[in-house]
Write an enzyme that holds these catalytic residues in place. Structure first.
Site, short mmCIF file in Angstrom:
data_model
loop_
_atom_site.label_atom_id
_atom_site.label_comp_id
_atom_site.label_asym_id
_atom_site.label_seq_id
_atom_site.Cartn_x
_atom_site.Cartn_y
_atom_site.Cartn_z
N PRO A 216 -15.49 -4.36 1.85
CA PRO A 216 -16.88 -4.67 2.47
C PRO A 216 -18.18 -3.65 2.13
O PRO A 216 -19.19 -3.93 2.27
CB PRO A 216 -16.69 -4.54 4.02
CG PRO A 216 -15.57 -3.57 4.15
CD PRO A 216 -14.51 -3.95 2.84
N TYR B 121 0.77 -0.94 0.02
CA TYR B 121 -0.08 0.13 0.06
C TYR B 121 0.91 1.20 -0.05
O TYR B 121 1.42 1.61 1.02
CB TYR B 121 -0.86 -0.03 1.37
CG TYR B 121 -1.93 -1.17 1.32
CD1 TYR B 121 -2.17 -2.05 0.22
CD2 TYR B 121 -2.66 -1.54 2.45
CE1 TYR B 121 -3.11 -2.87 0.36
CE2 TYR B 121 -3.63 -2.49 2.63
CZ TYR B 121 -3.69 -3.07 1.41
OH TYR B 121 -4.72 -4.18 1.48
#
Length: 305
Positions: A220, A74
């Site tokens: 999610p 990341y």
């Protein structure tokens, strides 16, 4: 390095979404936080507002988050540096889960590399960047098809024996792959794409339940698609969003909160890790842990998704 609390603890009670014991000994609040969105466009480089990223991380801990998911890819390394800047020395109960096994040639470019020497190097860098002596949970970000799975998991097992990793997890895997990995080393978690609209890994989730593995749900909220008032899950009829509206009215919840509450209700093994670069969105997401869906509402939302 993890025996001092960085900030004054908030009077806010821990999230009400319940807990899960990862590996049988790491108790975490099930609604966690994912750091991928703290980076620049294409998950590359620094964020536009690093100070806000630090505020988000500190506010997450204030709100009861004690499970933070990150990865060396990341940025790369950007999220790790922000975590250390914001939270080190870490609260005693904070569990940082990270991942190795991908290289980043550029923005939005992700390539698996599972050579044992590379995995070892990345574990060492994770320890250095995060300021840890042991990584609480180290996940293989992707299985490299060019390297035998036994060699990839075997190297992580050696690092675990050396005390550099406490627990091993996998990401984006099938049941068959989990079983092959478990034949090499203890596996305590899987991290797969999973949300209200995308449930292709339902069999992996049920396997995780049966074997006491944590199922860490990334994406999610489908990168915000399930947070929209006009959101319609992929492949669902236009009426699907209308089916979710009564539930929003009954619980006074936003679409994002409803989607996260559904995940928490759907399985005790699910650990959603919604990510955001905004304190406001973080606070909205965290409030979903207190929402209790009735059986009727749960079934309605399940059908709508």
């Amino acid at each position: 390095m993890m025996n001092t609390v960085y900030m004054t603890q908030s009077s806010t009670p821990p999230p009400a979404g319940g807990t899960f014991r990862i590996g049988g000994d790491l108790t975490v609040n099930r609604l966690g936080y994912g750091t991928m969105r703290l980076t620049g466009p294409g998950i590359w480089g620094d964020p536009a507002d690093p100070a806000e990223a630090v505020r988000v991380l500190r506010r997450a801990v204030e709100l009861g988050v004690n499970f933070i998911d990150t990865a060396d890819s990341y940025g790369p390394y950007t999220a790790d540096h922000l975590i250390r800047r914001a939270l080190h020395p870490y609260p005693d109960d904070l569990v940082i889960a990270t991942k190795v096994g991908l290289v980043r040639p550029g923005p939005d470019d992700w390539r698996p590399v599972g050579r044992p020497e590379y995995l070892r190097q990345q574990v060492e860098l994770n320890l250095r960047h995060l300021g840890l002596d042991t990584l609480p949970l180290l996940q293989l970000h992707r299985i490299d098809p060019a390297v035998p799975l036994e060699d990839q998991v075997g190297e992580l097992a050696e690092l675990r024996a050396e005390g550099k990793i406490r627990h091993i997890g996998l990401s984006e895997v099938t049941v068959e792959e989990v079983e092959k990995a478990r034949a090499v080393a203890p596996i305590v978690s899987v991290q797969n794409l999973y949300n209200l609209a995308e449930r292709k890994y339902e069999d992996v989730l049920r396997y995780a339940e049966h074997h006491d593995l944590a199922f860490i749900a990334w994406f999610p909220l489908a990168m915000g698609q399930l947070a929209s008032d006009r959101a319609v899950p992929a492949g669902a009829p236009e009426a699907a969003d209308a089916d979710r509206s009564p539930a929003r009215e009954d619980h006074g919840a936003t679409p994002a909160q409803l989607a996260l509450a559904w995940l928490l209700r759907h399985s005790p093994a699910l650990l959603p890790i919604p990510g955001t670069s905004s304190v406001r969105h973080l606070e909205e997401n965290m409030a979903s842990a207190a929402i209790r869906l009735s059986e009727q509402t749960y079934q309605s939302v399940t059908a709508a998704g």
